[in-house]
Scaffold this active site. Structure first.
Site, PDB file in Angstrom:
ATOM      1  N   SER A 180       0.820  -1.226  -0.236  1.00 42.42           N
ATOM      2  CA  SER A 180       0.106   0.020  -0.224  1.00 42.42           C
ATOM      3  C   SER A 180       0.832   0.983  -0.123  1.00 42.42           C
ATOM      4  O   SER A 180       1.923   1.286   0.366  1.00 42.42           O
ATOM      5  CB  SER A 180      -0.913   0.086   1.274  1.00 42.42           C
ATOM      6  N   HIS A 181       0.129   2.460  -0.325  1.00 38.82           N
ATOM      7  CA  HIS A 181       0.843   3.681  -0.190  1.00 38.82           C
ATOM      8  C   HIS A 181       1.112   4.146   1.180  1.00 38.82           C
ATOM      9  O   HIS A 181       1.895   4.977   1.446  1.00 38.82           O
ATOM     10  CB  HIS A 181       0.062   4.583  -1.106  1.00 38.82           C
ATOM     11  N   SER A 182       0.413   3.561   1.822  1.00 39.35           N
ATOM     12  CA  SER A 182       0.441   3.877   3.464  1.00 39.35           C
ATOM     13  C   SER A 182       0.644   2.636   4.188  1.00 39.35           C
ATOM     14  O   SER A 182       0.214   1.520   3.987  1.00 39.35           O
ATOM     15  CB  SER A 182      -1.212   4.136   3.782  1.00 39.35           C
ATOM     16  N   GLY A 227       3.630   6.417  -0.404  1.00 42.42           N
ATOM     17  CA  GLY A 227       4.335   5.900  -1.825  1.00 42.42           C
ATOM     18  C   GLY A 227       4.640   4.484  -1.698  1.00 42.42           C
ATOM     19  O   GLY A 227       4.214   3.828  -0.618  1.00 42.42           O
ATOM     20  N   ASP A 253      -2.692  -1.597  -3.511  1.00 38.16           N
ATOM     21  CA  ASP A 253      -3.681  -0.979  -3.505  1.00 38.16           C
ATOM     22  C   ASP A 253      -3.878  -0.150  -4.880  1.00 38.16           C
ATOM     23  O   ASP A 253      -4.755  -0.537  -5.434  1.00 38.16           O
ATOM     24  CB  ASP A 253      -3.683   0.153  -2.426  1.00 38.16           C
TER      25      ASP A 253
END
Lengths: 204, 134
Positions: B10-12, B43, B67
């Site tokens: 995920s970006h998070s 990112g 994601d």
């Protein structure tokens, strides 16, 4: 025209100067149709690149471009990381073992970079991406068979501006559909900066 | 390893850490590695994805779920950096629902192909049944 490690380093250094100066502009373009991180990501990535390569010695262009690629992949979290990272990785493969590249060899390496960008992003011309700058510029250089970098940089600028008229089909901007028309694509803008920097590095 | 493993991208960082916690509760026997965020910021990072895959790799298989946006590009880049990718698959599925199904199916001892197929079905899952008279 000879393109060696020194010229390549100068290219990256000038590109970084442009990107740092245009950081806010790239971010504004991205805020309009993307997630607003392009300026920040590019500024961070290229600053790291310049610091990494400045003091290092390179035997060949391949190892220099490999370092550039790995730094961008590691440091840039957005889409530009894997895209430019792949572009420079393909260049490093094309230039492996070469201390200097002649026009034909550098054009072939840039061509490999474009192929890498297209493969990674699965994008083609007309989809409002950096491919809309790279593809026509490479078509021009391929046809000329010589590094007419000033003309290539002018063409890059023209093609960047042309992305304003296109509707985004890739990336976050694609969610906007027709509302993406009227804005310059941020990736095409940073690609223009790279070609402009190449022209300055080679012709001053 | 007895079961297919999962890699969550995920970006998070918080999203995948939270998701891993949820899945561990559902199915504690399945190995799950996460690659979230980039240097503490939003990112994704191909090197971190590569390490995550290696940390749970077995010939039983690894399924990668991601994601949005550039997560797929970095997952594909990580695949190119890996030495062997025979038993690794990127699933075309929503992250939360897909990973939930993948964890359950993997815990039942299913093969990599079966786990991938099952979690890709999550795209068709009806989450809210709307009555026809409204």
């Amino acid at each position: 025209m000879a393109f060696g490690v020194e010229q390549a380093k100068r290219w990256m250094s000038i590109a970084n100067d442009h990107i740092q100066q245009q950081k806010q502009y790239l971010t504004e373009l991205d805020q309009a149709i993307g997630d607003g991180d392009h300026g920040l990501n590019m500024a961070r990535g290229f600053q790291e690149v310049v610091e990494k390569i400045a003091s290092a010695n390179y035997e060949d262009l391949g190892s220099l471009f490999k370092d550039i690629s790995m730094t961008l992949i590691a440091k840039v979290g957005g889409a530009s990381g894997p895209l430019y990272g792949t572009a420079f990785l393909r260049m490093s493969l094309a230039l492996a073992g070469k201390k200097e590249a002649d026009d034909k060899e550098l054009i072939a390496a840039l061509e490999a970079a474009l192929d890498g960008i297209k493969a990674r992003g699965k994008a083609n011309v007309g989809e409002k991406t950096m491919v809309d700058v790279w593809e026509p510029v490479m078509e021009f250089l391929r046809e000329k068979e010589s590094l007419q970098v000033k003309e290539a940089a002018l063409l890059a600028k023209e093609k960047m501006e042309h992305t304003k008229e296109l509707e985004a089909k890739k990336g976050r901007a694609a969610y906007l559909g027709k509302r993406s028309v009227g804005h310059i694509d941020p990736g095409s803008a940073s690609s223009h900066l790279l070609f402009a920097a190449l022209a300055e590095a080679l012709e001053g | 390893m007895k079961y297919v493993s999962l890699v969550l991208i995920s970006h998070s960082e918080e999203i995948v850490n939270g998701l891993k916690k949820l899945l561990n509760q559902v199915q504690p026997d399945v190995s799950i590695a996460v690659a979230g965020g980039n240097d503490g910021e939003i990112g994704t990072n191909a090197f971190r994805i590569k390490e995550a895959v290696e940390s749970v790799y077995s010939e039983k298989g690894v399924v990668i779920l991601f994601d949005i946006g550039s997560a797929l590009m970095n997952a594909e880049l990580a695949m190119e950096m890996l030495e062997k990718t025979d038993h690794i698959a990127i699933a075309d599925a929503p992250l939360v629902e897909g990973a939930y199904i993948a964890a359950v199916e993997a815990g039942l001892g299913k093969s990599l192909d079966e786990v991938v197929r099952a979690c890709e079905q999550a795209k068709q899952m009806v989450k809210v049944v709307r009555s026809e008279v409204e």
